[in-house]
Design an enzyme around this catalytic site. Structure first.
Site, mmCIF file in Angstrom:
data_model
loop_
_atom_site.group_PDB
_atom_site.id
_atom_site.type_symbol
_atom_site.label_atom_id
_atom_site.label_comp_id
_atom_site.label_asym_id
_atom_site.label_seq_id
_atom_site.Cartn_x
_atom_site.Cartn_y
_atom_site.Cartn_z
ATOM 1 N N HIS A 185 28.181 -9.400 -5.941
ATOM 2 C CA HIS A 185 27.366 -9.954 -6.859
ATOM 3 C C HIS A 185 27.215 -9.239 -8.031
ATOM 4 O O HIS A 185 27.217 -8.435 -8.953
ATOM 5 C CB HIS A 185 26.252 -10.151 -6.729
ATOM 6 C CG HIS A 185 25.578 -10.922 -6.811
ATOM 7 N ND1 HIS A 185 23.923 -10.354 -7.799
ATOM 8 C CD2 HIS A 185 25.252 -12.530 -6.375
ATOM 9 C CE1 HIS A 185 23.197 -11.671 -7.857
ATOM 10 N NE2 HIS A 185 24.071 -12.839 -7.211
ATOM 11 N N ASP A 311 22.841 -20.037 -5.259
ATOM 12 C CA ASP A 311 21.454 -18.951 -5.581
ATOM 13 C C ASP A 311 20.279 -18.715 -5.894
ATOM 14 O O ASP A 311 20.260 -18.715 -6.683
ATOM 15 C CB ASP A 311 22.125 -18.871 -6.769
ATOM 16 C CG ASP A 311 22.489 -17.214 -7.782
ATOM 17 O OD1 ASP A 311 22.091 -16.408 -7.322
ATOM 18 O OD2 ASP A 311 22.902 -17.456 -8.870
HETATM 19 C C1 1DF Z 1 19.839 -14.462 -12.403
HETATM 20 C C2 1DF Z 1 20.845 -15.146 -11.823
HETATM 21 C C3 1DF Z 1 19.180 -13.025 -11.538
HETATM 22 C C4 1DF Z 1 21.749 -14.350 -10.372
HETATM 23 C C5 1DF Z 1 19.820 -13.174 -10.196
HETATM 24 O O1 1DF Z 1 19.835 -11.569 -9.423
HETATM 25 C C6 1DF Z 1 21.276 -13.179 -9.244
HETATM 26 C C7 1DF Z 1 18.894 -14.954 -13.309
HETATM 27 C C8 1DF Z 1 18.318 -10.534 -10.517
HETATM 28 O O2 1DF Z 1 19.222 -16.065 -13.880
HETATM 29 O O3 1DF Z 1 18.511 -13.667 -14.010
HETATM 30 O O4 1DF Z 1 21.330 -13.459 -8.404
HETATM 31 N N1 1DF Z 1 22.723 -15.244 -10.669
HETATM 32 O O5 1DF Z 1 23.478 -15.204 -9.394
HETATM 33 O O6 1DF Z 1 22.930 -16.208 -11.227
HETATM 34 MN MN MN Z 2 23.340 -14.490 -7.657
#
Ligand code: 1DF
Ligand code: MN
Length: 355
Positions: A185, A311
């Site tokens: 991730h 997500d």
């Molecule tokens: C964000 C996106 C933050 C995802 C995440 O974990 C995350 C974000 C802190 O938009 O700041 O898992 N993502 O997987 O797109």
């Molecule tokens: Mn994510």
């Protein structure tokens, strides 16, 4: 639209890149954020979510810590039957080694408790501390044997170190032996990489995450991880962080780089980069509810290696379920996408027939 009020749908919707944070982890994060030398990427990521008064940040923080009513309500509202949940980025990977090794099992126990409270709705991934590869390998084993979890989440690099370094390979050894896929991730970029992205506001999920996690996946391939661990399976979100789109050029330029002996780090491999992508990776559509990109990814990977993800709570967009349902997709491919691939990869028991 609710998951339970759709009895005719011949499959469950299993969302596979969903996030949570124990409140105790936020306490540790607060202490890290208070330090003068806090990592710049972490400050821009969790510093934002934990401190911003914006509606988005406040909403996400409320959702992250909940493993009960609020989460299930959102799942029902979006028509998501099952969430596969990982410790939100950067998990324990931003902590010092001792704290990280101690906290990963705490997080895993909390998630296992939630799985027991909601056995047909929540599935956990095992969080590990790569800071101590041997402890991480033991935690994978405990997660499988004692907590009933069958996958691992690693939030990309650990304080600037990549899993392409053989010192981390006990983790791959355990993952391969226990047949647990690793969800690679995104994390905030390391300080050495992030500055030009921050300047432009592009360091986060909008672009930087994909660049950094894609790099990580490619480093695994070029380091020969899959020649050493041929059965290892890595899961990438965000439509494979765009790597399927790169496949042709990766194959061409990898061969050219090997042939010209341009870098000591680029040595011959048993297979082409694109072969590893197709044989050692699964891809989820997290964050990308876009038909043409999904179709291309299914064509490239084969329909059995592409899975649904929302997500949550970072992209809680219930209308995306409808967009995906309305795509032109053969019924068995749709069922594989929403249910079968996830049941197989994460070893999720089939739904009990309702009475
Ligand atoms: C964000 C996106 C933050 C995802 C995440 O974990 C995350 C974000 C802190 O938009 O700041 O898992 N993502 O997987 O797109
Ligand atoms: Mn994510």
């Amino acid at each position: 639209m609710s998951a339970t009020s759709l009895p005719q749908r011949p499959y469950r919707r299993i969302a596979t890149e969903e996030a949570f944070s124990p409140p105790q982890m936020l306490e540790i994060y607060r202490r890290i954020l208070d330090k003068p030398d806090v990592d710049v990427g972490f400050k821009h990521l969790m510093g934002f979510y934990m401190q911003s008064p914006s509606e988005r940040a406040q909403h996400i923080m409320r959702c992250l810590v909940d493993l009960d009513d609020l989460r299930l309500q959102h799942m029902d509202e979006a028509g998501v039957d099952v969430q596969v949940i990982g410790l939100t980025s950067p998990g324990v990977q931003i902590m010092d080694k001792d704290t990280a090794v101690a906290f990963a099992p705490v997080a895993n126990d909390l998630l296992a408790d939630a799985m027991r409270r909601h056995p047909d709705r929540l599935v956990g991934m095992i969080a590990v501390a790569p800071q101590d590869p041997q402890a991480a390998a033991r935690e994978i084993e405990r997660g499988v044997q004692q907590l009933g979890m069958h996958s691992v989440v690693i939030n990309s690099h650990t304080q600037g170190e990549y899993l392409s370094d053989p010192k981390f390979w006990p983790i791959f050894e355990a993952a391969q032996a226990l047949d647990t896929p690793i969800y690679l991730h995104p994390n905030a970029m390391p300080a050495s990489m992030i500055q030009h992205f921050i300047e432009a506001g592009l360091d986060g999920a909008i672009y930087g995450f994909g660049v950094e996690t894609g790099l990580h996946a490619l480093r695994l391939i070029t380091a020969g991880v899959f020649d050493r661990f041929p059965k290892l399976q890595i899961i990438l979100g965000h439509m494979g962080e765009a790597l399927p789109f790169w496949a042709y050029r990766l194959d061409y330029m990898h061969a050219a780089t090997v042939k010209s002996q341009r870098y000591p780090s680029v040595q011959p491999l048993q297979r082409k980069p694109s072969d590893y992508l197709r044989e050692n990776f699964h891809i989820t559509n997290s964050g990308v509810a876009w038909g043409p990109a999904l179709k291309f990814t299914q064509d490239f990977m084969g329909p059995d290696r592409v899975l649904y993800a929302m997500d949550y709570p970072y992209q809680y967009a219930p209308q995306e379920v409808e967009i995906l349902e309305n795509l032109d997709m053969a019924p068995q491919v749709r069922k594989a996408f929403f249910q079968d691939n996830a049941e197989r990869l994460f070893k999720i028991a089939p739904a009990k027939p309702s009475i």
